[in-house]
Design an enzyme around this catalytic site. Structure first.
Site, PDB file in Angstrom:
ATOM      1  N   GLY A  33      -7.322   3.488  11.046  1.00 32.47           N
ATOM      2  CA  GLY A  33      -7.981   2.193  10.834  1.00 32.47           C
ATOM      3  C   GLY A  33      -8.143   1.815   9.372  1.00 32.47           C
ATOM      4  O   GLY A  33      -8.752   0.794   9.052  1.00 32.47           O
ATOM      5  N   THR A  34      -7.574   2.614   8.457  1.00 33.81           N
ATOM      6  CA  THR A  34      -7.747   2.316   7.029  1.00 33.81           C
ATOM      7  C   THR A  34      -7.149   0.954   6.667  1.00 33.81           C
ATOM      8  O   THR A  34      -7.742   0.191   5.902  1.00 33.81           O
ATOM      9  CB  THR A  34      -7.044   3.398   6.162  1.00 33.81           C
ATOM     10  OG1 THR A  34      -7.106   4.627   6.835  1.00 33.81           O
ATOM     11  CG2 THR A  34      -7.685   3.518   4.815  1.00 33.81           C
ATOM     12  N   GLY A  35      -5.953   0.679   7.226  1.00 33.68           N
ATOM     13  CA  GLY A  35      -5.271  -0.588   6.882  1.00 33.68           C
ATOM     14  C   GLY A  35      -6.068  -1.789   7.361  1.00 33.68           C
ATOM     15  O   GLY A  35      -6.272  -2.758   6.607  1.00 33.68           O
ATOM     16  N   CYS A  36      -6.522  -1.729   8.619  1.00 35.50           N
ATOM     17  CA  CYS A  36      -7.309  -2.855   9.178  1.00 35.50           C
ATOM     18  C   CYS A  36      -8.568  -3.052   8.347  1.00 35.50           C
ATOM     19  O   CYS A  36      -8.972  -4.170   8.027  1.00 35.50           O
ATOM     20  CB  CYS A  36      -7.758  -2.565  10.615  1.00 35.50           C
ATOM     21  SG  CYS A  36      -6.439  -2.095  11.706  1.00 35.50           S
TER      22      CYS A  36
ATOM     23  N   THR B 114      -8.318   8.993   8.958  1.00 38.73           N
ATOM     24  CA  THR B 114      -7.784   7.819   8.247  1.00 38.73           C
ATOM     25  C   THR B 114      -7.410   6.690   9.207  1.00 38.73           C
ATOM     26  O   THR B 114      -6.888   5.667   8.774  1.00 38.73           O
ATOM     27  CB  THR B 114      -6.531   8.207   7.446  1.00 38.73           C
ATOM     28  OG1 THR B 114      -5.604   8.813   8.351  1.00 38.73           O
ATOM     29  CG2 THR B 114      -6.863   9.172   6.322  1.00 38.73           C
TER      30      THR B 114
ATOM     31  N   LYS C   7       0.841  -1.201   0.000  1.00 40.66           N
ATOM     32  CA  LYS C   7       0.000   0.000   0.000  1.00 40.66           C
ATOM     33  C   LYS C   7       0.880   1.255   0.000  1.00 40.66           C
ATOM     34  O   LYS C   7       1.721   1.417   0.888  1.00 40.66           O
ATOM     35  CB  LYS C   7      -0.904  -0.010   1.229  1.00 40.66           C
ATOM     36  CG  LYS C   7      -1.872  -1.199   1.227  1.00 40.66           C
ATOM     37  CD  LYS C   7      -2.656  -1.302   2.509  1.00 40.66           C
ATOM     38  CE  LYS C   7      -1.769  -1.599   3.702  1.00 40.66           C
ATOM     39  NZ  LYS C   7      -2.497  -1.863   4.940  1.00 40.66           N
TER      40      LYS C   7
END
Ligand SMILES: Cc1ncc(COP(=O)(O)OP(=O)(O)O)c(N)n1
Ligand SMILES: Cc1nc(C(=O)O)sc1CCOP(=O)(O)O
Ligand SMILES: [Mg+2]
Length: 547
Positions: free
Chosen positions: A259-262, A257, A224
């Site tokens: 928590g975007t990865g989770c 933003t 990412k």
């Protein structure tokens, strides 16, 4: 009460699964088979439905923007069941991580056993794995209870920069987890850490990192690039062992933003659990996260520099202060203004001017009845009228078109006997929107109530030129519908200042008001006519209560 349930399995399911788990050295996971559609979910014949299920193995975030809480919300938003194994409990908010309490390894094992042995999730997604012991326990559990896919989000550092899993975890990731992973989703820092700290500064660097991580054992790698300084767009690189795919999107300017990865990883897991191919799962998950980020860019939760976003995309619209939305009140039906494009054209006014004059004159609810408008023009007009109505606290409904109501977030829809059935509109619009149904008979009124309508429009009370071939039910027809109706009723058809009084004085409590078109809009001054009609209606109510 007992019940029987018959599950009919697609027989390709069992041999493939068993084969996967019994062959020595076979991969624990069998995503490729799923993608080739050798495995499909059980077909269900009776009342029980097998639903897609993701198990998330991750840490709890007290601020609920990331971790277990984000995974639960993302799966719920994507229509997938989510069970949880909690590896750590963190104290965190929009400022940062204030504390971490790691769950004892034996208890992580116990949670894994509980869920995997009984509930058979389709996909496991991992987030914060704070110790090598926990990574080992997880890989052992997955060997014992195979699942269809493993999504690894190699969480090491929180978005606020706090360390959630130390460098000692890297070896166990590389040795235990990546070889089992169907997809691993590192950000730039995590990809760099997995590869011994190499710098990643360009899309070309991301591609070679994806390839190197693939070489460690992960079947698919999504690097990412949200933090890539060199690119004005957000670029993510997917490598499937053969081809590279770049997903580009413009950056969304927002502090929200966290928590975007989770969320991305759990959304990928959710799509895989629903049976999507890996490429489609990544594409769909990315689109979902981008839409939710864009939707939530202005919401304010917490005082720190990284806020959570709204996974369900509901909070903003549900905020009454922001949206002006309030629950339906049957008294809103008192003076119901229904627009007409021909009349507006005749008198040289725009729909927004007409609506503004009606609400300023005292209309208590407005319906846009734009029979022949282009969809795009109708939507734009509806948005402008909605702004006016919200400023005055007046609900705005759309005639016939649930799609327009959804697109502009209007307060509801009015449908007739040959329009979309009220129960379908209810499913589309949800429990809080206002739905009105035209009824000419007691039977229709009963059906409208069963189907979840909020009010009934009954007419034509008098003959009308506004609606072609309309059947006149008269005051008697109106009274019969009102007496049979469990819902509030608004009378319609040929009603104006001169004949509103007998309608209002029918003496049936369910009758709440009159809906009018020409009496307001086929006149020189909409404002004045609305004020006058309102006065007549209020006077009739006073007379009726005095009797
Ligand atoms: C308040 C109210 N009552 C009745 C109607 C008529 O709806 P319908 O029968 O669907 O006819 P059209 O308006 O769509 O021609 C209404 N619009 N509003
Ligand atoms: C839209 C509509 N529905 C009717 C029904 O009987 O269901 S009568 C009608 C037209 C009402 O216009 P006016 O107030 O100008 O008579
Ligand atoms: Mg209609």
């Amino acid at each position: 009460m007992g019940y029987t349930c018959t599950l009919v399995y697609n027989f390709s399911l069992l041999p493939s699964r068993l084969a996967t788990s019994t062959f020595q050295n076979a991969r624990v996971l069998n995503l490729e088979a799923v993608q080739r559609e050798e495995i499909s979910r059980p077909l269900v014949t009776m009342s029980q439905i097998r639903i897609p299920h993701v198990l998330t193995v991750a840490g709890s975030d007290s601020g609920a923007g990331a971790g277990i809480q984000a995974d639960l919300k993302a799966c719920a938003a994507r229509g997938v069941y989510c069970s949880t194994v909690i590896t750590a409990v963190t104290a965190q908010n929009t400022v940062g991580v204030q504390g971490v309490n790691i769950v004892p390894e034996d208890f992580v094992r116990e949670q894994l056993g509980s869920v995997l042995s009984d509930m058979h999730p389709d996909v496991v997604k991992t987030g914060m794995l704070p110790s090598t012991g926990i990574v080992k326990i997880l890989s052992q559990s997955l060997r014992e209870f195979p699942v269809r896919a493993l999504v690894v989000d190699p969480v090491m550092v929180s978005t606020s920069g706090d360390v959630l899993a130390g460098p000692s975890i890297l070896d166990s990731f590389r040795e235990e987890l990546l070889p089992m992973a169907d997809i691993v989703t590192p950000n730039l820092k995590e990809a760099s850490a997995l590869l011994g700290g190499i710098p990643l500064e360009t899309v070309a660097d991301m591609r070679s990192a994806a390839k190197s991580i693939h070489d460690i054992g992960a079947r698919n790698v999504l690097v990412k690039g949200g933090d890539l300084a060199a690119s004005s767009d957000a670029v993510d690189v997917l490598f499937d062992g053969k081809d590279f795919y770049e997903f580009r999107s413009s950056r969304i300017k927002t502090r929200n933003t966290h928590g975007t990865g989770c969320t991305l990883a759990s959304s990928i897991a959710a799509e895989l659990a629903r049976g999507s191919s890996l490429f489609f799962a990544v594409k769909t998950a990315k689109r979902y996260v981008e839409t939710a980020l864009d939707y939530s860019k202005d919401i304010l939760i917490g005082n720190g520099c990284q806020g959570p976003f709204d996974h369900m995309m509901k909070l903003k619209n549900n905020d009454m202060k922001l949206s002006g939305h309030r629950p339906f009140d049957p008294n809103d039906l008192l003076l119901y203004a229904v627009t007409d494009p021909r009349m507006n054209k005749k008198w040289g006014r725009s729909i927004t001017d007409a609506v503004k004059a009606a609400v300023e004159g005292g209309a208590t609810i407005v319906q846009l009845r734009e029979k022949d408008a282009d969809t795009r023009d109708f939507l734009e007009a509806a948005k402008s009228c909605l702004e006016i109505c919200r400023r005055h606290g007046v609900p705005l409904l759309i005639n016939d078109r649930a799609d327009i109501a959804l697109a502009c977030d209007a307060d509801g829809v009015h449908v007739g006997q040959s329009d979309m059935p009220a129960r379908v509109v209810r499913t589309l619009l949800g429990p809080d929107k206002i739905i009105g149904v035209s009824c000419k008979t007691p039977k229709q009124a009963q059906v409208a109530w069963i189907e979840g309508a909020d009010y009934i429009g009954c007419g034509g009370v008098y003959p009308t030129n506004t609606k072609e071939n309309n059947i006149t039910v008269g005051l008697d027809g109106l009274k019969n519908v009102c007496l049979a109706s469990k819902l509030p009723v608004v009378a319609i058809g040929g009603i104006g200042i001169s004949n509103a009084q007998p309608v209002m004085e029918l003496g049936v409590p369910s009758l709440k008001g009159v809906a009018v078109v020409s009496a307001l809009f086929d006149r020189e001054s909409v404002l004045r006519e609305t004020q006058n009609l309102r006065r007549v209606l209020l006077d009739s109510i006073t007379t009726a209560t005095a009797k």
